[in-house]
Design an enzyme around this catalytic site. Structure first.
Site, PDB file in Angstrom:
ATOM      1  N   ARG A  19       4.228  -9.329 -32.346  1.00 36.90           N
ATOM      2  CA  ARG A  19       3.175  -9.042 -31.361  1.00 36.90           C
ATOM      3  C   ARG A  19       2.484 -10.323 -30.895  1.00 36.90           C
ATOM      4  NH1 ARG A  19      -1.680  -7.759 -33.123  1.00 36.90           N
ATOM      5  NH2 ARG A  19      -0.995  -6.543 -34.912  1.00 36.90           N
TER       6      ARG A  19
ATOM      7  N   TYR B  47      -1.729  -2.511  -4.739  1.00 35.09           N
ATOM      8  CA  TYR B  47      -0.948  -1.540  -5.499  1.00 35.09           C
ATOM      9  C   TYR B  47      -1.890  -0.453  -6.033  1.00 35.09           C
ATOM     10  CZ  TYR B  47       2.196   0.407  -8.913  1.00 35.09           C
ATOM     11  OH  TYR B  47       2.960   1.283  -9.639  1.00 35.09           O
TER      12      TYR B  47
ATOM     13  N   LYS C  23       9.707  -6.346 -10.431  1.00 37.51           N
ATOM     14  CA  LYS C  23      10.207  -6.350  -9.047  1.00 37.51           C
ATOM     15  C   LYS C  23      11.211  -7.497  -8.850  1.00 37.51           C
ATOM     16  CE  LYS C  23       7.252  -2.985  -8.789  1.00 37.51           C
ATOM     17  NZ  LYS C  23       5.879  -3.169  -8.360  1.00 37.51           N
TER      18      LYS C  23
ATOM     19  N   ASP D 109      -2.111 -11.611  -6.732  1.00 39.11           N
ATOM     20  CA  ASP D 109      -0.898 -10.893  -7.127  1.00 39.11           C
ATOM     21  C   ASP D 109       0.219 -11.369  -6.207  1.00 39.11           C
ATOM     22  OD1 ASP D 109       1.210  -9.031  -7.378  1.00 39.11           O
ATOM     23  OD2 ASP D 109      -0.178  -7.524  -8.170  1.00 39.11           O
TER      24      ASP D 109
HETATM   25  C1  LIG Z   1       4.639  -2.701  -9.012  1.00 37.93           C
HETATM   26  C2  LIG Z   1       3.419  -3.500  -8.800  1.00 37.93           C
HETATM   27  C3  LIG Z   1       2.438  -3.564  -9.781  1.00 37.93           C
HETATM   28  C4  LIG Z   1       2.547  -2.779 -11.067  1.00 37.93           C
HETATM   29  O1  LIG Z   1       3.632  -3.212 -11.840  1.00 37.93           O
HETATM   30  P1  LIG Z   1       4.242  -2.253 -12.993  1.00 37.93           P
HETATM   31  O2  LIG Z   1       5.225  -3.124 -13.683  1.00 37.93           O
HETATM   32  O3  LIG Z   1       4.838  -1.084 -12.283  1.00 37.93           O
HETATM   33  O4  LIG Z   1       3.115  -1.835 -13.840  1.00 37.93           O
HETATM   34  C5  LIG Z   1       1.339  -4.378  -9.552  1.00 37.93           C
HETATM   35  N1  LIG Z   1       1.195  -5.067  -8.416  1.00 37.93           N
HETATM   36  C6  LIG Z   1       2.149  -5.022  -7.431  1.00 37.93           C
HETATM   37  C7  LIG Z   1       1.956  -5.802  -6.194  1.00 37.93           C
HETATM   38  C8  LIG Z   1       3.261  -4.233  -7.599  1.00 37.93           C
HETATM   39  O5  LIG Z   1       4.170  -4.172  -6.644  1.00 37.93           O
END
Ligand SMILES: *Cc1c(COP(=O)(O)O)cnc(C)c1O
Length: 371
Positions: free
Chosen positions: A47, A99, A196, A171
């Site tokens: 962890r 998001y 992504k 982000d």
């Molecule tokens: C998908 C996404 C998230 C969340 O990510 P997860 O891995 O699904 O929790 C946060 N910010 C953006 C811009 C995203 O596209």
């Protein structure tokens, strides 16, 4: 070094035990102490740290030009942990187009714990400036944003944040460090859903926070990561690092394909509006040209009519897959209002993740679906 080289070498080394060129997956949850009680290799417990996770953190730190990074089990918990590192009563300014799950974290989950969030259009610096309060500690934005694909001038908002005594977190999931480096534009933190483009093959969930400097806030984030343990597994860390090796080449192809698809859609009579920063008519085009190397693989399209007309287009695709998420090799199409619980997205909007198929096949598929 250039991003193509960093993507392959940062965080990678030949395994000293075997000579393996690709790092082994270390499943061990515990690590041996030396006779004097120390940990000579710094690993203690899964962890707290794991070699695969370290390799992934090192890779993202270099690609974003930061000093340190903390990996998480999802993009959502990466942002949630950064917010948890704040105090009750602290004020956060957030993009109003972000998001949707992050908005739920800010309002429903951390609201009751005393987090005060204002949602503003961060593409309007004056709106951000007037939302600053004495308690503002953090501004958090997405650019390009999701799903309205708005562009925010990151350098400008960094100035606004710092003048107001706040940090800026960006982000960077949609742009990736290949197209945009927020830390170089003055941001203090970069957040990723590695789920992504970084993983890039729709097979590993994860998140990351990269820091421009070692700050008390980042120390606290590191504590939340290690003590709370919302971390990626060794296998997911390994898969994500594997994906990153081809990131610069994939992202370039995603962006080239997306520009062609956007130009095609922009000419179709059934289309009300294409939201893609690569189109000169997009209100964020000039800012995007300045702060991005290309315009990315994500767009939204508003179909003339409403929900029914948009759903009918999505129903007729053959090459695109009707699914949520983005950044993988497959092109995806999604009626966004159907998955969000925040009620903020127009009913005639379809979000497209442009994959790595041939652009002629993607355009042909959309042409027949619109027809
Ligand atoms: C998908 C996404 C998230 C969340 O990510 P997860 O891995 O699904 O929790 C946060 N910010 C953006 C811009 C995203 O596209």
């Amino acid at each position: 070094m250039k991003p193509e080289t960093q993507a392959i070498h940062a965080g990678h080394h030949i395994d000293p035990a075997s000579g393996a060129v690709t790092q082994p997956i270390y499943l061990s949850t515990t690590f041996e102490r030396a006779p004097d009680g120390t940990y000579p290799l710094d690993y203690v417990y899964g962890r707290y740290g794991n070699p695969n996770r370290t390799a992934l953190e090192t890779s993202l730190t270099e690609l974003e030009g930061g000093v340190a990074a903390a990996a998480f089990g999802s993009g959502s918990v990466a942002t949630m942990s950064l917010l948890q590192a704040l105090q009750a009563g602290d004020h956060v300014i957030s993009s109003n187009d972000l998001y949707f799950g992050i908005r739920v974290i800010m309002t429903d989950i951390l609201g009751p714990w005393g987090l005060d969030t204002s949602f503003v259009d961060t593409s309007d610096p004056a709106a951000v400036e007037s939302a600053i309060k004495p308690a503002t500690r953090l501004i958090i934005l997405e650019s390009p944003s999701n799903p309205l694909i708005r562009v925010t001038d990151i350098a400008r908002i960094a100035e606004v944040a710092h003048a107001g005594g706040a940090y800026l977190a960006v982000d960077n999931t949609i742009a990736t460090p290949v197209l945009q480096q927020p830390l170089m534009l003055g941001a203090d933190f970069v957040i990723h859903a590695t789920t992504k483009y970084l993983g890039g093959h729709s097979d590993a969930t994860g998140g990351m926070v990269v820091a421009r400097e070692e700050t008390a806030l980042f120390e606290r984030l590191r504590q939340i990561q290690m003590i709370g343990g919302a971390v990626p597994s060794p296998f997911e860390s390994w898969l994500t690092l594997r994906g990153i090796q081809t990131l610069p080449y994939r992202v370039r192809a995603h962006a080239e394909n997306a520009l062609k698809v956007a130009q095609f859609l922009d000419d179709q009579p059934q289309v009300e509006q294409v939201l893609y920063p690569g189109l000169p008519t997009h209100p964020g085009h000039e800012v995007a040209k300045r702060q991005m190397k290309a315009f990315g693989g994500m767009m939204s399209v508003q179909i003339k009519g409403g929900r029914e007309e948009a759903m009918a287009v999505a129903a007729n695709v053959n090459v695109f897959t009707r699914a949520t998420s983005f950044g993988g090799t497959h092109s995806l199409i999604e009626h966004r209002a159907s998955i969000e619980t925040t009620g903020t997205t127009p009913e005639n909007l379809l979000r497209l993740s442009i994959g790595l198929e041939h652009p002629d096949d993607l355009i042909g598929d959309l042409a027949q679906a619109l027809g």
